[in-house]
Design a protein around this motif. Structure first.
Motif, mmCIF file in Angstrom:
data_model
loop_
_atom_site.group_PDB
_atom_site.id
_atom_site.type_symbol
_atom_site.label_atom_id
_atom_site.label_comp_id
_atom_site.label_asym_id
_atom_site.label_seq_id
_atom_site.Cartn_x
_atom_site.Cartn_y
_atom_site.Cartn_z
ATOM 1 N N LYS A 1 0.833 -1.200 0.000
ATOM 2 C CA LYS A 1 0.000 0.000 0.000
ATOM 3 C C LYS A 1 0.872 1.257 0.000
ATOM 4 O O LYS A 1 0.565 2.249 -0.667
ATOM 5 C CB LYS A 1 -0.909 -0.014 1.228
ATOM 6 N N TRP A 2 1.988 1.221 0.734
ATOM 7 C CA TRP A 2 2.905 2.373 0.760
ATOM 8 C C TRP A 2 3.512 2.595 -0.622
ATOM 9 O O TRP A 2 3.663 3.718 -1.079
ATOM 10 C CB TRP A 2 3.992 2.137 1.800
ATOM 11 N N ILE A 3 3.844 1.485 -1.297
ATOM 12 C CA ILE A 3 4.464 1.586 -2.617
ATOM 13 C C ILE A 3 3.485 2.134 -3.645
ATOM 14 O O ILE A 3 3.800 3.053 -4.421
ATOM 15 C CB ILE A 3 4.994 0.212 -3.070
ATOM 16 N N TYR A 4 2.268 1.587 -3.660
ATOM 17 C CA TYR A 4 1.319 1.925 -4.717
ATOM 18 C C TYR A 4 0.250 2.923 -4.267
ATOM 19 O O TYR A 4 -0.603 3.310 -5.055
ATOM 20 C CB TYR A 4 0.642 0.651 -5.229
ATOM 21 N N GLY A 5 0.294 3.321 -2.990
ATOM 22 C CA GLY A 5 -0.746 4.207 -2.489
ATOM 23 C C GLY A 5 -0.522 5.662 -2.871
ATOM 24 O O GLY A 5 0.452 6.069 -3.435
#
Length: 864
Positions: A860-864
């Motif tokens: 989620k951090w990568i693609y958020g």
């Protein structure tokens, strides 16, 4: 173990080492000390020789210089003065009836020893062949028993080099010529190994120069009647085998040949003439030492036949020239469960595996039952290429498989089966090489002497009567015995364990394929020859592995963080707070002792005390103004106020010199009041620092490497850049290779993440494993925290993920029992100070995998 001589010698050699190798020849201390590199710690590192090689070399020189090069039986007499203990150590276990006969008849130990020497029936009945072997020797002859792969050839070279160095330094007390019997027909290979030994790492520089300019290497060649050495010369190393130099006399074979083939008879007689001529040349060499590599081949396994040929040759040389010593090296010092009594040093197979000199075989010995020969070969070949197909040594040598057959006919039938299976696996059938006694000389030469070439294309070897003793191929990762052997004569043991030879940087296990019948044979032969069961070897673990990592990227982005840095400052102190008290200092006293020479004194000392006196030195004074000026200057205080404070306790205006140091201490105690303040600073942390790595050059390019060490159990956690060929996203990672991951969950995490990034790398600049770099010279990515006792520690989180917008995710992989709240608090503080740029996540583990919920937080951090 029947013989305790190696144990006793080990204790004595250890004491000798502690005593700095004390002897009449100081040069030996210089030589043996050179084998170690002094370090700041208590344990010195090894310069080149391995632990067993150094221990064996020390044992040899202890016997030569401290014990005076005794015959082995003299050692038994010395170490065991009680005949009962001596017989026990020699393995002489006689029946109660015979012991009573000896006791009642008055026959003593000497009678029993003579009976063993002369009574063949008595020896055979009581299984005393190995004892007779020792009693018959009329010269010093020692066995150094080192497991395969421990480096017996290098040990021989070390003994020769140190003997020659001692001879060049001290003369005729030492060896000046060496005759080396190589195993089988591998003369060229043995000569190359001996000549390739880095003698400059064994001998100190000044001795090495003398040795290398004096030594001459020679080997006996087919068709060469003589040996190209000068009679009576010194510093020759002659490498041969038992066929090319031994006492020869006409046999029934040559007589029989006269009736059938005159040419064959002439050829046999020529061999006899050449061998005897060579033997005569060798006998002219003074101060000779004789070495037998893989000595079990002739020393103990064939006491009735082959041994006589070698013994006759050695006995002849001992009687016709000055043989200083005979050294035999072997990994199998047994004859029919009897330990050979000349063993003076022992290093076993299980020790070799534990110390990392041999490949591990834990859970890697496979035995098959109820399978046809065809099915067995198919299983072996398929399993080998599945497990070792892409395995290489650090030098690039491809992994190899050796399949042993009892007869050439068996090999011939098996070859098409093996080749067909290899083709089915999508490989070229030309990687198969068949070698047996009938192979052409070119094939034999390649097999014996050039098989370790990194460009060698052959990977599967089908062998009959080849590839046992002396076959040194570290890239051999697996062996297979194709059929049950009716009479093995240790063949199962010698062939099956060929794949155990290790090489630095390899962490892959070896594999042995057997039938159920051969499994039992191997276990039996291990117990007979090594006194170690197959179960012990299979369960033997090598605790630590030395390996190497290579830096792939030197331009890894630095991580910019804000951090509160503690700073210790001194509290501001007003001059009015300084207070002095007058020091209480005694006058300086000097103790004077008077000694006299007493030539007839009843005490042992020559100098005896005759008088004692205390002298008080006159005190010097310094003007108070000068002292005030000095103190104010040193401590940056107001000089007038310091003067006023001093005047209060020294109204007379002068200060004794001994009082000045205590006055300084009073000021320091009052001004040394510090406090810790925290400053916000911005720091650029280097994930990797190339200058902290070893620098080498390959093809004109700089290569950065570092040595690593890890537990054997962690070897499967290594992840190489090359392992992920199908992933383009691997370019986002692997700033060094291999990643020496600490656990399976760590491996699972990065593998899953690289897989995800392969589909959509988003704006990720890099994902780096940082958990294994803990050296400040190699990385700045270390964080400090205090433990419960208030002591500071540094640690590195497991992973750091960097985005192109410079945002950073720090990831720690932890199971619940291993979580450290203090570490987490420290990282949460970093996260708090850098809330716009840095995120910290702890990913929990479930057995060998990471928790999916926690893993999704990272995604989620990568693609958020």
């Amino acid at each position: 173990m029947e013989s305790f001589i190696p144990t006793i010698l080990k204790e004595k050699v250890n004491a000798w080492r502690v005593n700095n190798y004390s002897s009449s020849y100081s040069t030996i201390e210089e030589i043996l000390s050179y084998t170690f590199i002094e370090s700041e710690g208590e344990i010195n590192s090894l310069r080149y020789l391995r632990k067993p090689q150094i221990e064996a070399l020390e044992t040899y020189w202890y016997l030569r210089l401290v014990e005076g090069t005794p015959e082995v039986f003299d050692l038994y007499n010395k170490f065991y003065p009680d005949p009962k203990e001596r017989f026990k150590a020699l393995g002489i276990n006689l029946s109660q009836a015979l012991l009573e006969e000896i006791a009642f008849s008055g026959k003593g130990a000497d009678w029993l020893i003579e009976k063993i020497k002369t009574d063949n029936t008595f020896v055979k009945k009581n299984k005393l062949e190995a004892v007779r072997e020792t009693l018959d020797l009329q010269y010093p002859s020692y066995i150094l028993a080192l497991a395969m792969g421990a480096g017996k050839t290098v040990l021989i070279g070390s003994i020769i080099a140190t003997e020659f160095a001692m001879a060049l330094e001290h003369g005729n007390d030492f060896v000046k010529n060496a005759l080396v019997f190589a195993p089988g027909k591998t003369i060229l290979g043995a000569l190359k190994e001996l000549s390739d030994v880095p003698y400059h790492l064994i001998l100190p520089p000044r001795l090495y120069k003398q040795f290398i300019t004096s030594v001459k290497f020679t080997y006996t060649q087919d068709g060469q009647k003589d040996i190209p050495i000068i009679e009576g010369s010194s510093y020759n190393i002659v490498v041969t085998n038992t066929e090319k130099i031994r006492i020869q006399k006409p046999t029934g074979k040559s007589k029989a040949l006269a009736f059938f083939n005159l040419k064959e008879k002439e050829k046999e007689e020529q061999k006899e003439e050449e061998a005897n001529a060579r033997l005569k040349k060798i006998s002219s060499l003074p101060n000779l030492a004789i070495f037998s590599d893989e000595a079990h081949h002739t020393y103990g396994q064939n006491l009735d036949n082959e041994l006589k040929k070698v013994r006759n040759t050695v006995n002849y040389l001992a009687n016709n020239t000055s043989v200083k010593v005979v050294i035999n090296t072997t990994g199998t010092p047994y004859y029919q469960k009897q330990i050979l009594k000349d063993v003076v040093y022992w290093y076993g197979l299980s020790q070799g595996i534990a110390d990392g000199y041999l490949k591990n075989i834990q859970d890697s010995v496979f035995a098959y039952d109820n399978v046809t020969d065809k099915d067995y070969l198919n299983i072996v070949v398929e399993d080998f290429f599945k497990e070792y197909g892409n395995v290489k040594l650090p030098d690039g040598s491809l992994s190899k498989l050796a399949i042993y057959f009892p007869q050439t006919e068996d090999l011939t039938n098996a070859r098409p089966i093996v080749q067909k299976k290899i083709i089915e696996l999508g490989l070229d059938s030309s990687i198969v090489l068949e070698v047996n006694n009938k192979s052409d000389e070119q094939t034999k030469d390649f097999f014996n002497n050039r098989i370790k070439d990194v460009h060698n294309p052959y990977r599967v070897y089908l062998l009959v009567n080849m590839g046992t003793e002396g076959w040194n191929v570290p890239s051999l990762f697996a062996t297979a015995l194709a059929r049950k052997l009716k009479s093995s004569n240790n063949f199962v043991l010698q062939s099956a364990t060929r794949c155990l030879r290790q090489i630095p940087g390899n962490n892959k296990k070896a594999r042995i394929y057997l039938s159920k019948d051969n499994y039992k044979v191997l276990d039996s032969q291990l117990q007979e020859t090594f006194r170690e069961s197959l179960e012990l070897l299979v369960n033997q673990k090598t605790d630590l592995i030395e390996d190497k990592i290579t830096l792939r990227a030197i331009d890894v982005p630095k991580v910019l963080i804000k951090k509160k840095v503690p700073k210790v400052v001194r509290k501001d102190l007003a001059n009015k707070e300084i207070k002095f008290t007058k020091p209480s200092v005694r006058d300086i006293q000097v103790h004077k002792t008077v000694y006299s020479v007493k030539s007839k004194s009843i005490v042992k000392e020559v100098l005896t005390e005759s008088d004692y006196e205390i002298i008080n030195l006159h005190t010097e004074y310094i003007d108070i103004y000068q002292v005030a000026n000095e103190l104010s200057s040193i401590y940056r205080l107001d000089d007038f106020k310091i003067f006023e404070k001093l005047k209060e306790i020294y109204p007379e205006g002068d200060i004794p010199t001994p009082h000045i140091p205590p006055l300084k201490e009073q000021i320091e105690n009052q001004t040394s009041k510090y406090e810790t303040i925290f400053e916000d600073v911005e720091i650029a942390l280097a994930i990797v620092k190339p200058d902290g790595f070893n620098k080498t050059y390959e093809d004109g390019k700089i290569i950065y490497t570092a040595e690593i060490m890890y537990h054997k159990s962690k070897a499967e956690n290594l992840l190489k850049y090359e392992d992920l060929k199908e992933f383009n996203s691997r370019e986002l990672s692997f700033h060094y290779t291999p990643y020496n991951l600490d656990s399976k969950p760590e491996k699972n995490f990065i593998s899953k993440l690289i897989d995800a990034l392969n589909e959509d790398p988003d704006d990720i600049k890099g994902i780096y494993f940082t958990g294994a770099l803990t050296d400040y010279k190699k990385t700045d990515f270390l964080f400090e925290y205090k433990d419960e006792k208030g002591k500071w520690h540094a640690y590195t989180p497991d992973f750091v993920i960097v985005k192109k917008n410079k945002k950073v995710l720090i990831v720690e992989i932890k199971g619940e029992p291993y979580k450290d709240n203090l570490k987490e608090i420290a990282l949460r503080e970093i996260e708090k100070q850098n809330k716009d740029f840095i995120k910290y996540e702890i990913v929990s583990t479930i057995s060998d995998t990471v928790d999916l919920t926690d893993y999704n937080k990272v995604k989620k951090w990568i693609y958020g």
